[in-house]
Design a protein around this motif. Structure first.
Motif, PDB file in Angstrom:
ATOM      1  N   LEU A 147       0.818  -1.211   0.000  1.00 34.09           N
ATOM      2  CA  LEU A 147       0.000   0.000   0.000  1.00 34.09           C
ATOM      3  C   LEU A 147       0.855   1.265   0.000  1.00 34.09           C
ATOM      4  N   LEU A 148       2.163   1.099  -0.141  1.00 34.70           N
ATOM      5  CA  LEU A 148       3.030   2.273  -0.170  1.00 34.70           C
ATOM      6  C   LEU A 148       2.644   3.241  -1.288  1.00 34.70           C
ATOM      7  N   PRO A 149       2.323   2.765  -2.509  1.00 36.82           N
ATOM      8  CA  PRO A 149       1.872   3.706  -3.543  1.00 36.82           C
ATOM      9  C   PRO A 149       0.624   4.489  -3.128  1.00 36.82           C
ATOM     10  N   MET A 150      -0.272   3.855  -2.375  1.00 36.86           N
ATOM     11  CA  MET A 150      -1.453   4.575  -1.895  1.00 36.86           C
ATOM     12  C   MET A 150      -1.046   5.658  -0.911  1.00 36.86           C
ATOM     13  N   LEU A 151      -0.110   5.324  -0.006  1.00 34.87           N
ATOM     14  CA  LEU A 151       0.352   6.313   0.970  1.00 34.87           C
ATOM     15  C   LEU A 151       1.052   7.485   0.293  1.00 34.87           C
ATOM     16  N   GLU A 152       1.663   7.214  -0.860  1.00 39.31           N
ATOM     17  CA  GLU A 152       2.369   8.260  -1.612  1.00 39.31           C
ATOM     18  C   GLU A 152       1.468   8.981  -2.604  1.00 39.31           C
ATOM     19  N   GLY A 153       0.171   8.645  -2.593  1.00 38.92           N
ATOM     20  CA  GLY A 153      -0.775   9.300  -3.496  1.00 38.92           C
ATOM     21  C   GLY A 153      -0.706   8.824  -4.929  1.00 38.92           C
ATOM     22  N   LYS A 154      -0.170   7.623  -5.142  1.00 35.19           N
ATOM     23  CA  LYS A 154       0.006   7.102  -6.494  1.00 35.19           C
ATOM     24  C   LYS A 154      -0.947   5.950  -6.816  1.00 35.19           C
ATOM     25  N   MET A 155      -1.865   5.626  -5.917  1.00 31.88           N
ATOM     26  CA  MET A 155      -2.811   4.533  -6.137  1.00 31.88           C
ATOM     27  C   MET A 155      -4.195   4.994  -5.728  1.00 31.88           C
TER      28      MET A 155
END
Length: 509
Positions: free
Chosen positions: A368-376
């Motif tokens: 979920l790192l991309p979600m945390l970075e606003g990329k997902m």
């Protein structure tokens, strides 16, 4: 001449040793600087709506509410199972619990599973488990205790606990810790952090609360917050465990909820104690703090759940849980996400965060790192749920672990078979049969959710929901979208076969 050579060798050795020490210190300092501290917090039986920020009409959860405002609020987060032990296994392994026979409470994990704590240690973290383990006995002889799964230290219980809990430190005989259990765990976490700071190493701490699991008990000041619940709220009789006898008893739900809410408030306060400490030490900025529940609200606590089902069911009420995450150094702009997340995602997320390759075996979670970075903004693959069981409930199957090693030692209030401790089991299965695919199961996509109950083939009962338009799962639209349902069922069946191949041991070969 010989003395000169000897002196030269000593100087060379000293130089090499100094350079190695400097490199080692530099590497440790770099790990401390680049890798965040990580604290995972898990509520026991804490359902989605039981927070102030999700609109509960009576509950006081000021700390979780603040975390929801200052970090990431995950409105569509799920436990991998609608019951506790399997969800805990999913956090540790990133894999669905049926893969290693942790089907339901009372079933242990398997020693061959790879733990996130082991991987965090590989990158320089010191590791600690605190609270409810429930993946096998915590005694020293157990092959599935927290130390065997990568935790440097642990203060843990085989199962759940209330006020004044019995806890085992690193496998020793359990002793009573006086006080409110949530606050006891946080005090232990702070002590561990103090020692981690002395080593200049990042810390990875897993805190699995005993709250708000029944039977309920709380401090007078927490109970007092809920003395004035409306007379028409919880006006029915519910069944739960008696704190006096350890046996089932029926009580008015309003009085039960008063105690349950008080436990949630105490747990919330303990999280605040940890945040305050991290602030005071100047390390909160680079600490990832992640809270969620292990399954939905249980039957005796179900009074305001806005979804269908409750603990034990694969409907939203059984698997949708509160989840908030703070990491001030990286998440500077708070946000609410409706990206589907699940407890199995913890393992790959932390691997991604620390630059580690995933193990060479099926992993059911995603990073979920991309979600945390606003990329997902949408999940790239569906989430599968399955309340499986061992074939014939284990009858005729060999034990995976010596039963003596599966005997628990930590007492709790609730009696089972007349005793205050819990034993575990896990079975060997060597082949796959059609009956093994049965049991409640679900495939959750970004729009549709397929729910199947019962056996396989024509015996199965099927439902399809538009989970965005119908989060309460009131309208079965399967007849309107038979092709979508069929495709989802095929995907779910293929995934189940993969799970069963893991269950019969193919991942360990």
């Amino acid at each position: 001449m010989n003395n000169l050579i000897t002196s030269g060798l000593k100087l060379s050795f000293l130089l090499i040793s100094t350079l190695w020490l400097l490199a080692s210190c530099s590497e440790k300092a770099e790990t401390q600087a680049t890798h965040p501290n990580v604290v995972l917090l898990l509520g026991d039986d804490h359902g989605w709506d039981e927070t102030g920020y999700n609109g509960h009409p009576f509950l006081h959860t000021p700390v979780l509410d603040e975390m929801a405002k200052s970090g990431v609020r995950m409105d569509r987060f799920y436990s991998a199972s609608p019951v506790c032990s399997p969800t805990r296994g999913s956090i540790i392994t990133g894999r669905h619990p049926n893969r290693y026979g942790t089907f339901t409470p009372g079933y242990s994990i398997r020693p061959e599973e790879i733990s996130i704590a082991e991987l965090m240690k590989n990158t320089g973290y010191v590791t600690s488990h605190l609270g409810k383990w429930h993946l096998g006995p915590v005694k020293e002889a157990s092959p599935t205790n927290p130390k065997q799964f990568g935790f440097d230290e642990y203060l843990s219980h085989d199962n759940f606990f209330e006020m004044n809990p019995h806890l085992s430190r690193n496998g020793a005989d359990p002793v009573v810790f006086k006080g409110e259990s949530s606050e006891i765990l946080i005090a232990e976490a702070i002590d561990f952090i103090e020692r981690a700071k002395e080593k200049n190493q990042p810390f990875f701490i897993v805190i699995w609360y005993g709250s708000p699991h029944e039977p309920y008990s709380a401090k007078p000041e927490d109970l007092a917050l809920y003395n004035s619940l409306p007379e028409d709220f919880g006006n029915r009789m519910v069944r739960l465990t008696s704190n006096e006898t350890g046996k089932p008893v029926k009580r008015l739900q309003r009085e039960v909820l008063r105690e349950r809410f008080a436990e949630i408030t105490a747990m919330d306060r303990s999280i605040g104690q940890l945040r305050t400490y991290l602030d005071g030490e100047g390390i909160r900025e680079n600490t990832l703090l992640w809270y969620f529940g292990d399954n939905g609200t249980p039957q005796e606590g179900n009074a305001t759940v806005p979804f269908r089902g409750q603990k034990g069911r694969v409907y939203e009420g059984g698997v949708r849980v509160p989840s908030v995450l703070e990491w001030p150094e990286k998440i500077k702009n708070p946000f609410i996400t409706e990206v589907h997340g699940v407890s199995s995602d913890v393992f790959p997320t932390l691997c991604d965060l620390t630059g580690q390759t995933l193990p060479d075996r099926p992993i059911d979670g995603i990073s979920l790192l991309p979600m945390l970075e606003g990329k997902m903004d949408t999940r790239p693959e569906p989430i599968a749920f399955w309340n499986g069981r061992p074939r014939n409930n284990g009858e005729g199957l060999a034990d995976y672990i010596d039963p003596e090693l599966q005997k628990g030692t930590s007492p709790l209030v609730k009696l089972m078979n007349g005793i205050p401790t819990r034993n575990f089991k896990n079975y060997k299965q060597t082949d796959i049969q059609e009956e093994d695919f049965s049991g409640p199961r679900t495939l959750l996509g970004n729009q549709y959710k397929l729910v199947i109950h019962g056996g396989t083939g024509e015996e199965a009962e099927k439902e399809l929901f538009d989970i965005n338009a119908d989060p309460a799962e009131e309208n079965n639209i399967l007849s309107d979208h038979p092709e979508i349902a069929e495709n989802m069922e095929n995907t779910l069946h293929d995934w189940q076969r993969s799970v069963l191949e893991s269950l019969i041991g193919k991942d360990y070969q």
